[in-house]
Scaffold this motif. Structure first.
Motif, mmCIF file in Angstrom:
data_model
loop_
_atom_site.group_PDB
_atom_site.id
_atom_site.type_symbol
_atom_site.label_atom_id
_atom_site.label_comp_id
_atom_site.label_asym_id
_atom_site.label_seq_id
_atom_site.Cartn_x
_atom_site.Cartn_y
_atom_site.Cartn_z
ATOM 1 N N GLY A 203 0.807 -1.211 0.000
ATOM 2 C CA GLY A 203 0.000 0.000 0.000
ATOM 3 C C GLY A 203 0.842 1.262 0.000
ATOM 4 N N PRO A 204 0.211 2.412 0.235
ATOM 5 C CA PRO A 204 0.940 3.684 0.187
ATOM 6 C C PRO A 204 1.871 3.908 1.367
ATOM 7 C CG PRO A 204 -1.319 4.055 0.869
ATOM 8 C CD PRO A 204 -1.222 2.598 0.484
ATOM 9 N N PHE A 205 1.745 3.075 2.422
ATOM 10 C CA PHE A 205 2.506 3.321 3.647
ATOM 11 C C PHE A 205 3.552 2.241 3.922
ATOM 12 C CE2 PHE A 205 -1.804 5.216 4.754
ATOM 13 C CZ PHE A 205 -1.457 6.466 4.243
ATOM 14 N N ARG A 206 3.937 1.520 2.907
ATOM 15 C CA ARG A 206 4.962 0.493 3.083
ATOM 16 C C ARG A 206 6.231 1.119 3.658
ATOM 17 N NH1 ARG A 206 9.232 -0.960 0.055
ATOM 18 N NH2 ARG A 206 8.561 0.361 -1.694
ATOM 19 N N GLY A 207 6.770 0.480 4.687
ATOM 20 C CA GLY A 207 8.007 0.963 5.298
ATOM 21 C C GLY A 207 7.801 1.935 6.433
ATOM 22 N N ARG A 208 6.581 2.392 6.637
ATOM 23 C CA ARG A 208 6.325 3.327 7.741
ATOM 24 C C ARG A 208 6.029 2.561 9.033
ATOM 25 N NH1 ARG A 208 3.052 8.660 5.652
ATOM 26 N NH2 ARG A 208 3.679 8.599 3.458
ATOM 27 N N THR A 209 6.383 3.174 10.156
ATOM 28 C CA THR A 209 6.098 2.584 11.455
ATOM 29 C C THR A 209 4.696 2.972 11.900
ATOM 30 O OG1 THR A 209 6.897 4.493 12.708
ATOM 31 C CG2 THR A 209 8.527 2.812 12.065
ATOM 32 N N LYS A 210 4.243 2.350 12.977
ATOM 33 C CA LYS A 210 2.931 2.684 13.510
ATOM 34 C C LYS A 210 2.868 4.150 13.921
ATOM 35 C CE LYS A 210 -0.567 1.082 16.789
ATOM 36 N NZ LYS A 210 -0.896 0.069 17.822
ATOM 37 N N ALA A 211 3.967 4.661 14.497
ATOM 38 C CA ALA A 211 4.005 6.082 14.885
ATOM 39 C C ALA A 211 3.918 6.986 13.655
ATOM 40 C CB ALA A 211 5.279 6.372 15.667
ATOM 41 N N ASP A 212 4.549 6.567 12.555
ATOM 42 C CA ASP A 212 4.507 7.369 11.321
ATOM 43 C C ASP A 212 3.087 7.497 10.780
ATOM 44 O OD1 ASP A 212 7.287 7.606 11.345
ATOM 45 O OD2 ASP A 212 7.571 5.865 10.030
ATOM 46 N N LEU A 213 2.238 6.512 11.093
ATOM 47 C CA LEU A 213 0.894 6.467 10.515
ATOM 48 C C LEU A 213 -0.130 7.258 11.318
ATOM 49 C CD1 LEU A 213 0.795 2.668 9.595
ATOM 50 C CD2 LEU A 213 1.225 4.588 8.064
ATOM 51 N N ALA A 214 0.286 7.816 12.448
ATOM 52 C CA ALA A 214 -0.668 8.453 13.350
ATOM 53 C C ALA A 214 -1.402 9.630 12.705
ATOM 54 C CB ALA A 214 0.040 8.897 14.626
ATOM 55 N N ASN A 215 -0.723 10.360 11.847
ATOM 56 C CA ASN A 215 -1.316 11.597 11.315
ATOM 57 C C ASN A 215 -1.477 11.590 9.803
ATOM 58 O OD1 ASN A 215 -1.461 13.000 13.898
ATOM 59 N ND2 ASN A 215 0.782 13.083 13.791
ATOM 60 N N VAL A 216 -1.498 10.413 9.172
ATOM 61 C CA VAL A 216 -1.681 10.397 7.722
ATOM 62 C C VAL A 216 -3.102 10.841 7.374
ATOM 63 C CG1 VAL A 216 0.036 8.591 7.389
ATOM 64 C CG2 VAL A 216 -2.371 7.966 7.644
ATOM 65 N N THR A 217 -3.254 11.437 6.208
ATOM 66 C CA THR A 217 -4.542 11.986 5.788
ATOM 67 C C THR A 217 -5.288 11.009 4.891
ATOM 68 O OG1 THR A 217 -3.650 13.001 3.783
ATOM 69 C CG2 THR A 217 -3.507 14.293 5.828
ATOM 70 N N VAL A 218 -6.549 11.339 4.638
ATOM 71 C CA VAL A 218 -7.352 10.547 3.712
ATOM 72 C C VAL A 218 -6.701 10.543 2.334
ATOM 73 C CG1 VAL A 218 -9.573 10.406 2.522
ATOM 74 C CG2 VAL A 218 -9.505 10.901 4.979
ATOM 75 N N GLU A 219 -6.221 11.716 1.919
ATOM 76 C CA GLU A 219 -5.575 11.812 0.600
ATOM 77 C C GLU A 219 -4.336 10.932 0.530
ATOM 78 O OE1 GLU A 219 -6.585 14.373 2.455
ATOM 79 O OE2 GLU A 219 -8.343 14.875 1.223
ATOM 80 N N ASP A 220 -3.566 10.893 1.613
ATOM 81 C CA ASP A 220 -2.395 10.012 1.652
ATOM 82 C C ASP A 220 -2.812 8.550 1.482
ATOM 83 O OD1 ASP A 220 -0.711 12.179 2.203
ATOM 84 O OD2 ASP A 220 -0.896 11.920 4.377
ATOM 85 N N ALA A 221 -3.858 8.157 2.204
ATOM 86 C CA ALA A 221 -4.287 6.755 2.206
ATOM 87 C C ALA A 221 -4.899 6.338 0.877
ATOM 88 C CB ALA A 221 -5.286 6.520 3.340
ATOM 89 N N LEU A 222 -5.471 7.284 0.146
ATOM 90 C CA LEU A 222 -6.095 6.964 -1.141
ATOM 91 C C LEU A 222 -5.089 6.930 -2.293
ATOM 92 C CD1 LEU A 222 -9.421 9.021 -0.913
ATOM 93 C CD2 LEU A 222 -9.188 6.530 -0.841
ATOM 94 N N ALA A 223 -3.847 7.297 -2.027
ATOM 95 C CA ALA A 223 -2.834 7.362 -3.091
ATOM 96 C C ALA A 223 -2.109 6.028 -3.206
ATOM 97 C CB ALA A 223 -1.847 8.491 -2.801
ATOM 98 N N HIS A 224 -2.806 5.013 -3.718
ATOM 99 C CA HIS A 224 -2.190 3.692 -3.851
ATOM 100 C C HIS A 224 -1.149 3.714 -4.959
ATOM 101 C CE1 HIS A 224 -1.656 -0.621 -4.336
ATOM 102 N NE2 HIS A 224 -2.276 -0.773 -3.179
ATOM 103 N N PRO A 225 0.016 3.110 -4.721
ATOM 104 C CA PRO A 225 1.109 3.228 -5.698
ATOM 105 C C PRO A 225 0.955 2.397 -6.961
ATOM 106 C CG PRO A 225 1.779 1.838 -3.853
ATOM 107 C CD PRO A 225 0.433 2.404 -3.491
ATOM 108 N N THR A 226 0.131 1.344 -6.940
ATOM 109 C CA THR A 226 0.086 0.473 -8.132
ATOM 110 C C THR A 226 -1.311 0.168 -8.645
ATOM 111 O OG1 THR A 226 0.278 -1.438 -6.641
ATOM 112 C CG2 THR A 226 2.292 -0.693 -7.712
ATOM 113 N N TRP A 227 -2.336 0.218 -7.815
ATOM 114 C CA TRP A 227 -3.670 -0.187 -8.241
ATOM 115 C C TRP A 227 -4.637 0.996 -8.189
ATOM 116 C CZ3 TRP A 227 -4.321 -4.853 -10.392
ATOM 117 C CH2 TRP A 227 -3.432 -5.870 -10.065
ATOM 118 N N ALA A 228 -5.558 1.066 -9.145
ATOM 119 C CA ALA A 228 -6.643 2.050 -9.147
ATOM 120 C C ALA A 228 -7.922 1.337 -8.735
ATOM 121 C CB ALA A 228 -6.805 2.678 -10.526
ATOM 122 N N MET A 229 -8.432 1.652 -7.533
ATOM 123 C CA MET A 229 -9.578 0.939 -6.976
ATOM 124 C C MET A 229 -10.535 1.942 -6.342
ATOM 125 S SD MET A 229 -7.302 -2.036 -5.078
ATOM 126 C CE MET A 229 -6.311 -0.808 -4.217
#
Length: 422
Positions: A203-229
């Motif tokens: 997904g878009p957050f590969r390599g991030r830690t749990k702490a890194d994910l605390a403040n990600v946005t909806v736009e960040d989460a919807l930006a999938h690197p390989t699939w359009a869904m």
């Protein structure tokens, strides 16, 4: 002890309810979504192989639904939202010429189930998103249709029910991972299988830690690197809930124990899954990321459809990477294994709570890490189900209703607490 074969997907078996010369008749459920639109593209490029007789959609894109109906010359159009019927009639009238008969229109929450259960097609492609796809899945199976299954949730929440109804070879998986396993399994017998390896893009957050994910946005989460869904599936890919659901799906489809189903991160999304056999060999299925390949397997098996999807250019250098899953940052796969082993209504609770939490996240009412934190609380409160193989649709609906209500309640409380702290 020899394990009994699964009554579900088996590449060695062909369930052919209506063998006939000419195009294979198809019903497409969820026609305006990602799977549906790509399936229709495949059909339009292969009119000698496929003919669509009916379409269903939720109702949010009536202009596209009307255009599809006209291009495919379908007999029936089903829409879940009754309030959009006037707009759909208007859109159909704009597509069809004077004197051309308009297709039959079915409307309401049971419309997709009705067309899935009719006996005038060979294959039903269930491309609906979410557990609302369970009733159409059961209707297609009971009607004796081949089921091309992209709606993984219906198998996950209703696994024992589906397995009681499905005949050998009647379900062909359309998820890219399970279509890959399906094809690789054709190389050996079930007794030859040591493990299934399900790949994840990360997904878009590969390599991030749990702490890194605390403040990600909806736009960040919807930006999938390989699939359009669609948005729900894309968020599920960001949390890796989709991979947890696929582990449960692989267990149900192939009757492989959970401890013999692994997840590995493969950022390029070239290898869609692998089967490791007892002799140490691993067979993988690989194509560039494109869902038309798995859809073609679902619609055309046991035949392969020429040029269904792009192929690799083996004259060009490329690198394929594989990494272990970070279970701390992405606890969803471990939780999915837990509910899969509990069985009964636990998978339905997991899925329903997740759907509610994804909706809350998309609306800004829940942080990203709060999705799995809330789902975990709901699952643990639900406890150990007692329905086992006697699971009924009523059991599933009751569990889902409770899980959705509890997830909304917890989300509301957490949001109020956060606002109070601010």
């Amino acid at each position: 002890m020899t394990e009994s074969p699964s009554p579900l997907a088996d590449p060695h078996l062909v369930f052919d309810p209506a063998p006939a010369e000419g195009p294979r008749d198809i019903v497409v459920l969820g026609s305006t979504g990602s799977i549906g639109t790509q399936a229709i593209d495949l059909v339009l490029r292969n009119p000698d192989r496929f003919r669509v007789t009916a379409l269903s959609a939720a109702g949010g894109r009536v202009a596209l639904l009307a255009e599809q109906a006209h291009r495919l010359r379908v007999r029936t159009v089903a829409v879940a939202r009754e309030d959009v019927v006037p707009a759909l009639r208007e859109a159909l009238a704009a597509q069809y010429g004077p004197g051309e008969p308009l297709p039959e229109i079915l409307a309401g929450p049971d419309a997709a189930t009705e067309i899935a259960g009719r006996g005038d097609c060979h294959t039903v492609l269930n491309g609906i998103t979410g557990s609302i796809g369970l009733a159409p899945t059961l209707a297609a199976l009971e009607a004796g249709r081949t089921l091309a299954l992209a709606n993984k949730e219906s198998l996950i929440v209703g696994g024992p029910i589906v397995k009681r109804i499905a005949k050998p070879g009647q379900i062909i998986p359309v998820d890219s991972e399970h279509a890959a396993l399906f094809q690789a399994l054709a190389a050996g017998t079930r007794a030859d299988v040591r493990k299934l390896v399900v790949t994840a893009s990360g997904g878009p957050f590969r390599g991030r830690t749990k702490a890194d994910l605390a403040n990600v946005t909806v736009e960040d989460a919807l930006a999938h690197p390989t699939w359009a869904m669609g948005p729900v599936i894309t968020i599920n890919s960001a949390t890796l809930v989709n991979k947890g659901l696929e582990v449960i799906e692989a267990h149900l489809l192939y009757d492989i124990p959970f401890d013999r189903i692994e997840v590995v991160v493969h950022p390029q999304s070239y290898v869609h899954s692998m089967v490791e056999f007892v002799d140490g060999s691993s067979l993988l299925q690989a194509t560039p990321p494109d869902m038309r390949g798995p859809i073609a397997i679902g619609l055309g098996w046991p035949e392969r459809i020429p040029d269904a999807a792009p192929a690799f250019d083996w004259t060009q250098a490329s690198s394929w990477e594989f990494y272990p899953l970070d279970n701390d940052a992405f606890p969803s796969v471990g939780l999915a294994r837990h509910v899969g082993e509990l069985a009964g209504t636990a998978p339905a609770v997991f899925n329903a709570a997740n759907e509610e939490c994804v909706d809350a996240f998309l609306k800004g009412a829940l942080p990203f890490n709060g999705i799995m934190e809330t789902v975990t609380r709901v699952v643990h409160e639900h406890g150990t189900p007692g329905t086992g193989t006697s699971l009924t649709v009523a059991d599933v609906l009751e569990a889902e209703t409770w899980a959705r209500a509890r997830a909304r309640e917890l989300t509301t409380k957490d949001q109020a607490a956060a606002e109070a702290r601010a």
